[in-house]
Design a protein around this motif. Structure first.
Motif, PDB file in Angstrom:
ATOM      1  N   ASN A  28       0.703  -1.367  -0.341  1.00 36.96           N
ATOM      2  CA  ASN A  28      -0.258  -0.373  -0.058  1.00 36.96           C
ATOM      3  C   ASN A  28       1.211   1.699   0.075  1.00 36.96           C
ATOM      4  N   ILE A  29       0.532   1.857  -0.831  1.00 37.70           N
ATOM      5  CA  ILE A  29       1.838   3.547  -1.234  1.00 37.70           C
ATOM      6  C   ILE A  29       0.643   5.027  -1.344  1.00 37.70           C
ATOM      7  N   SER A  30       0.589   5.402  -0.263  1.00 38.33           N
ATOM      8  CA  SER A  30      -0.082   6.821  -0.002  1.00 38.33           C
ATOM      9  C   SER A  30       0.805   7.747   0.641  1.00 38.33           C
ATOM     10  N   GLU A  31       0.662   8.911  -0.871  1.00 37.86           N
ATOM     11  CA  GLU A  31       1.491   9.913  -1.084  1.00 37.86           C
ATOM     12  C   GLU A  31       0.243  11.029  -1.007  1.00 37.86           C
ATOM     13  N   LEU A  32       1.053  12.342  -1.457  1.00 42.56           N
ATOM     14  CA  LEU A  32       0.992  13.813  -1.126  1.00 42.56           C
ATOM     15  C   LEU A  32       1.500  13.520  -2.751  1.00 42.56           C
ATOM     16  N   ASN A  33       0.720  14.778  -3.841  1.00 43.98           N
ATOM     17  CA  ASN A  33       0.976  15.022  -4.935  1.00 43.98           C
ATOM     18  C   ASN A  33       0.592  16.366  -5.167  1.00 43.98           C
ATOM     19  N   GLY A  34       1.538  17.229  -5.811  1.00 44.71           N
ATOM     20  CA  GLY A  34       1.694  17.732  -6.370  1.00 44.71           C
ATOM     21  C   GLY A  34       2.405  18.084  -7.785  1.00 44.71           C
ATOM     22  N   GLY A  35       2.063  19.687  -8.827  1.00 41.54           N
ATOM     23  CA  GLY A  35       2.522  19.637 -10.126  1.00 41.54           C
ATOM     24  C   GLY A  35       2.547  21.098 -10.003  1.00 41.54           C
ATOM     25  N   THR A  36       3.241  21.422 -11.104  1.00 42.85           N
ATOM     26  CA  THR A  36       2.714  22.568 -11.868  1.00 42.85           C
ATOM     27  C   THR A  36       3.210  22.795 -13.352  1.00 42.85           C
ATOM     28  N   GLY A  37       2.089  23.440 -13.980  1.00 41.30           N
ATOM     29  CA  GLY A  37       2.361  23.296 -15.928  1.00 41.30           C
ATOM     30  C   GLY A  37       3.359  23.466 -15.686  1.00 41.30           C
ATOM     31  N   SER A  38       3.981  22.677 -16.999  1.00 44.58           N
ATOM     32  CA  SER A  38       4.955  23.158 -18.213  1.00 44.58           C
ATOM     33  C   SER A  38       4.640  24.064 -19.027  1.00 44.58           C
ATOM     34  N   CYS A  39       3.963  24.516 -19.606  1.00 45.85           N
ATOM     35  CA  CYS A  39       3.166  25.086 -19.906  1.00 45.85           C
ATOM     36  C   CYS A  39       1.724  25.552 -19.786  1.00 45.85           C
ATOM     37  N   TYR A  40       1.751  27.274 -19.424  1.00 48.38           N
ATOM     38  CA  TYR A  40       0.360  27.707 -19.608  1.00 48.38           C
ATOM     39  C   TYR A  40      -0.311  28.112 -20.860  1.00 48.38           C
ATOM     40  N   CYS A  41      -0.479  28.022 -21.678  1.00 52.31           N
ATOM     41  CA  CYS A  41      -0.593  28.123 -23.153  1.00 52.31           C
ATOM     42  C   CYS A  41      -2.563  28.191 -22.879  1.00 52.31           C
ATOM     43  N   ASP A  42      -2.920  27.451 -22.460  1.00 55.58           N
ATOM     44  CA  ASP A  42      -4.353  27.743 -22.459  1.00 55.58           C
ATOM     45  C   ASP A  42      -5.792  27.993 -21.044  1.00 55.58           C
ATOM     46  N   PRO A  43      -5.948  29.432 -21.213  1.00 52.89           N
ATOM     47  CA  PRO A  43      -6.316  29.687 -19.460  1.00 52.89           C
ATOM     48  C   PRO A  43      -7.606  28.512 -19.246  1.00 52.89           C
ATOM     49  N   SER A  44      -7.853  27.759 -19.599  1.00 56.74           N
ATOM     50  CA  SER A  44      -9.263  26.650 -19.405  1.00 56.74           C
ATOM     51  C   SER A  44      -7.956  25.562 -18.406  1.00 56.74           C
ATOM     52  N   VAL A  45      -6.862  25.641 -18.845  1.00 54.59           N
ATOM     53  CA  VAL A  45      -5.947  24.112 -18.313  1.00 54.59           C
ATOM     54  C   VAL A  45      -5.492  25.009 -16.568  1.00 54.59           C
ATOM     55  N   SER A  46      -4.947  23.907 -15.508  1.00 53.05           N
ATOM     56  CA  SER A  46      -4.885  24.532 -14.820  1.00 53.05           C
ATOM     57  C   SER A  46      -3.699  24.891 -14.511  1.00 53.05           C
ATOM     58  N   ALA A  47      -2.829  26.231 -13.889  1.00 53.72           N
ATOM     59  CA  ALA A  47      -1.789  26.225 -14.035  1.00 53.72           C
ATOM     60  C   ALA A  47      -0.613  25.191 -12.565  1.00 53.72           C
ATOM     61  N   TYR A  48      -1.202  24.281 -12.023  1.00 56.49           N
ATOM     62  CA  TYR A  48      -1.109  23.659 -10.769  1.00 56.49           C
ATOM     63  C   TYR A  48      -1.730  22.703 -10.148  1.00 56.49           C
ATOM     64  N   TYR A  49      -1.474  21.373  -9.226  1.00 56.28           N
ATOM     65  CA  TYR A  49      -2.836  20.687  -9.264  1.00 56.28           C
ATOM     66  C   TYR A  49      -1.799  19.808  -7.571  1.00 56.28           C
ATOM     67  N   ILE A  50      -2.369  19.898  -6.804  1.00 55.20           N
ATOM     68  CA  ILE A  50      -2.180  18.773  -5.541  1.00 55.20           C
ATOM     69  C   ILE A  50      -2.952  18.099  -5.780  1.00 55.20           C
ATOM     70  N   GLY A  51      -2.852  16.914  -4.772  1.00 52.45           N
ATOM     71  CA  GLY A  51      -3.904  15.768  -4.271  1.00 52.45           C
ATOM     72  C   GLY A  51      -3.771  15.154  -3.724  1.00 52.45           C
ATOM     73  N   VAL A  52      -3.871  13.589  -3.275  1.00 49.49           N
ATOM     74  CA  VAL A  52      -3.582  13.020  -2.794  1.00 49.49           C
ATOM     75  C   VAL A  52      -3.853  11.896  -3.446  1.00 49.49           C
TER      76      VAL A  52
END
Length: 157
Positions: free
Chosen positions: A1-25
């Motif tokens: 069982n692997i439980s993880e906290l996740n986070g990411g930043t967009g490498s290209c913020y070209c489209d306003p409908s696309v998120s620039a980041y995310y966080i999660g589990v």
């Protein structure tokens, strides 16, 4: 069982409908196929700027057991379901990466990893995220150095 906290930043913020980041589990329910190879199915929750997604994915991990740490490479892929509109807004993703884990007890490890998540809704709408993960690994049967190599001859004395 692997439980993880996740986070990411967009490498290209070209489209306003696309998120620039995310966080999660996320949580991976895995099976140790061999000493080095692990495979499993995972579920989770990602919070974005303008909503959330529910990842459902498969992960494969290959570990290199060293004396104190365990470097590994992984690849995961699956579906990012968007509950607001499952058909139009859901995406597929692929996330290769590298990481390292360290044992803290015979059954627990802590891990850190980084990867590049590529999401795709249509053939011409690729979005990339540089992501980072931190988590806890619970193994019922550990492959670490906690097992003794000594042969016990006086067990019944």
């Amino acid at each position: 069982n692997i439980s993880e906290l996740n986070g990411g930043t967009g490498s290209c913020y070209c489209d306003p409908s696309v998120s620039a980041y995310y966080i999660g589990v996320t949580n991976l329910f895995g099976y140790q196929i061999s000493r080095n190879f692990l495979g499993g199915i995972g579920i989770g929750y990602f919070q974005l700027e303008n909503g959330f997604q529910l990842p459902l994915y498969l992960e494969n991990r290959y570990s290199f057991y060293l004396k104190t740490i365990t470097p590994y490479v992984f690849i995961e892929g699956g579906v990012l379901a968007d509950p607001s509109d499952l058909i139009a807004d859901s995406k597929v993703f692929l996330n290769p990466g590298i990481g390292v884990s360290r044992s803290v007890s015979p059954h627990l490890e802590i891990n850190l990893s980084s990867g590049y998540m590529l999401q795709n809704k249509t053939p011409f709408s690729n979005v990339g995220f540089l992501n980072f993960k931190a988590g806890i690994i619970y193994r019922k049967n550990s492959f670490r150095m906690f097992k003794s190599n000594k042969i016990k001859t006086d067990v019944y004395k």
